[in-house]
Design an enzyme around this catalytic site. Structure first.
Site, short mmCIF file in Angstrom:
data_model
loop_
_atom_site.label_atom_id
_atom_site.label_comp_id
_atom_site.label_asym_id
_atom_site.label_seq_id
_atom_site.Cartn_x
_atom_site.Cartn_y
_atom_site.Cartn_z
N THR A 23 33.62 44.76 51.27
CA THR A 23 34.75 45.69 51.46
C THR A 23 35.88 45.51 50.43
O THR A 23 37.00 45.93 50.67
CB THR A 23 35.36 45.53 52.87
N TRP A 24 35.58 44.86 49.31
CA TRP A 24 36.62 44.72 48.28
C TRP A 24 36.93 46.11 47.73
O TRP A 24 36.00 46.85 47.39
CB TRP A 24 36.13 43.79 47.16
N ASP A 52 31.96 41.79 55.32
CA ASP A 52 32.73 40.77 54.58
C ASP A 52 34.05 41.35 54.10
O ASP A 52 34.08 42.36 53.40
CB ASP A 52 31.91 40.32 53.36
N TYR A 57 42.04 41.20 49.87
CA TYR A 57 41.64 42.56 49.49
C TYR A 57 42.71 43.57 49.91
O TYR A 57 42.95 43.79 51.10
CB TYR A 57 40.29 42.94 50.11
N GLN A 167 29.43 31.55 49.57
CA GLN A 167 29.36 32.92 49.04
C GLN A 167 29.68 32.88 47.54
O GLN A 167 30.77 32.45 47.16
CB GLN A 167 30.35 33.82 49.78
N TYR A 195 27.64 37.78 46.38
CA TYR A 195 28.60 38.87 46.23
C TYR A 195 28.35 39.60 44.91
O TYR A 195 27.65 39.10 44.04
CB TYR A 195 30.04 38.40 46.42
P1 NAP Z 1 28.95 45.40 44.35
O1 NAP Z 1 28.69 45.43 45.79
O2 NAP Z 1 27.97 44.76 43.44
O3 NAP Z 1 29.17 46.89 43.79
C1 NAP Z 1 30.03 47.82 44.41
C2 NAP Z 1 30.02 49.09 43.54
O4 NAP Z 1 28.68 49.61 43.51
C3 NAP Z 1 30.89 50.21 44.09
O5 NAP Z 1 31.46 50.86 43.00
C4 NAP Z 1 29.91 51.12 44.81
O6 NAP Z 1 30.29 52.48 44.75
C5 NAP Z 1 28.67 50.94 43.97
N1 NAP Z 1 27.45 51.13 44.75
C6 NAP Z 1 27.18 50.74 46.02
N2 NAP Z 1 25.93 51.08 46.39
C7 NAP Z 1 25.41 51.72 45.32
C8 NAP Z 1 24.16 52.32 45.09
N3 NAP Z 1 23.18 52.31 46.00
N4 NAP Z 1 23.94 52.90 43.86
C9 NAP Z 1 24.91 52.90 42.91
N5 NAP Z 1 26.11 52.35 43.08
C10 NAP Z 1 26.36 51.76 44.28
O7 NAP Z 1 30.38 44.75 44.01
P2 NAP Z 1 31.55 44.05 44.82
O8 NAP Z 1 32.27 44.99 45.67
O9 NAP Z 1 32.32 43.26 43.81
O10 NAP Z 1 30.78 42.93 45.71
C11 NAP Z 1 30.38 43.17 47.04
C12 NAP Z 1 31.29 42.46 48.02
O11 NAP Z 1 31.29 41.05 47.80
C13 NAP Z 1 32.78 42.82 47.86
O12 NAP Z 1 33.07 44.12 48.32
C14 NAP Z 1 33.41 41.70 48.63
O13 NAP Z 1 33.29 41.91 50.02
C15 NAP Z 1 32.54 40.52 48.16
N6 NAP Z 1 33.11 39.81 47.00
C16 NAP Z 1 33.47 38.49 47.17
C17 NAP Z 1 34.03 37.81 46.10
C18 NAP Z 1 34.45 36.38 46.30
O14 NAP Z 1 35.15 35.82 45.45
N7 NAP Z 1 34.04 35.74 47.37
C19 NAP Z 1 34.21 38.41 44.83
C20 NAP Z 1 33.78 39.73 44.69
C21 NAP Z 1 33.22 40.41 45.77
P3 NAP Z 1 30.92 53.28 46.01
O15 NAP Z 1 31.98 52.41 46.59
O16 NAP Z 1 31.41 54.53 45.38
O17 NAP Z 1 29.80 53.54 47.00
#
Ligand code: NAP
Length: 280
Positions: A23-24, A52, A57, A167, A195
């Protein structure tokens, strides 16, 4: 063929779904709010019940949106949030958790993570996690962005071996953890949660990833997810629209062949030595 199991055991023995939702940046734009809530709810309907979030965020905006999305179905969700390292002393962690609970509209977190290691001694954060668990405000605790040496430090502290999850950034284009952190965690039955499993949507437009996707009538994002999940590593892709959530759920059923895996290894080689932990 290598297909993914649907669940993964925590060290306690409790099993949780392998594929969840991130949900970032959710909740950042009022105009996207309705789509984001619909996407999260669709994910819950499809069994992607690990959600998550983090106090960081949107400075709480993500937690508030998650609270709205899960209202009335809290018991269906395995809810994860994180404390910022700067807040992670004993009293600060407890206050941060209580603020997160209020924004999320719930009385408990299923998993509470230290977002990354900061300057506050881990012992202090652990004391707070223990107190929060004793009062029923968190069910499990874990860490994020810890490399193998951080994990070694953590488990050497009394109670540190109670860590439920680490994570970390992990995807086909970021494989460094395979060299040391992943085997370290596997030996101790500490699950990894990946992530940015689809590299925030920055996917190569040509090459092996696209060819493997085409062969399965799938998308590159689905192959990226299936590739993580097949190893029993949890993944929490963020999707702000229902179509992406449904696509991501279908990745659980995508079976990559040994030929697919070899082609992907050729294009995205595994590490041959230690690599500093990637962080986003
Ligand atoms: P991600 O999940 O790798 O990518 C999200 C991006 O991909 C968004 O722009 C989304 O677009 C797009 N997307 C989603 N499904 C898709 C699909 N089937 N086809 C094409 N594009 C798609 O990146 P993230 O948000 O950085 O990582 C996921 C989660 O991990 C975060 O939201 C957060 O909860 C967590 N996180 C944790 C840390 C940490 O330090 N612990 C750091 C980074 C992230 P739309 O939104 O337009 O659907």
């Amino acid at each position: 063929m290598t297909s993914a199991p649907d669940t993964v055991p925590l060290p306690s023995g409790e099993r949780i779904p392998l594929l969840g939702q991130g949900t970032w940046r959710i909740g950042d734009h009022p105009r996207r709010r309705a789509d984001e809530i619909a996407a999260l709810r669709r994910g819950l309907d499809l069994g992607m019940t690990v959600v998550d979030t983090a106090e960081m965020y949107g400075s709480g905006a993500s937690e508030e949106l998650v609270g709205e999305a899960i209202a009335g179905r809290r018991d269906d969700v395995f809810l994860v949030s994180k404390v910022l390292p700067g807040n992670a002393d004993r009293s600060g962690t407890i206050a941060a958790c209580e603020d997160s609970l209020r924004r999320l509209g719930t009385d408990r977190l299923d998993l509470y993570l230290l977002h990354w290691r900061g300057r506050i001694p881990l012992e202090e954060t652990l004391e707070a996690f223990t107190e929060l668990a004793e009062s029923g405000k968190i069910r499990h605790w874990g860490v994020s962005n810890f490399d193998a040496s951080d994990m070694t430090d953590l488990v050497s502290i009394p109670g540190g071996d109670g860590v439920a999850v680490n994570q970390v950034l992990y995807n086909l284009t970021r494989r460094g953890v395979e060299y040391d952190l992943m085997p370290w965690c596997h030996r101790r039955n500490i699950p990894l949660m990946a992530y940015s499993p689809i590299e925030q949507g920055r996917l190569p437009r040509t090459g092996a990833l696209r060819e493997v996707a085409q062969a399965h009538d799938a998308t590159p994002a689905q192959v990226m997810l299936a590739w993580v999940l097949r190893q029993g590593v949890m993944a929490i892709p963020k999707a702000g629209r229902v179509g992406h959530v449904e696509e991501n759920r279908a990745a659980l059923d995508l079976e990559l062949t040994s030929e697919d895996l070899a082609a992907l290894d050729g294009a995205f080689p595994p590490p041959t030595g230690p690599v500093p932990l990637d962080i986003l």
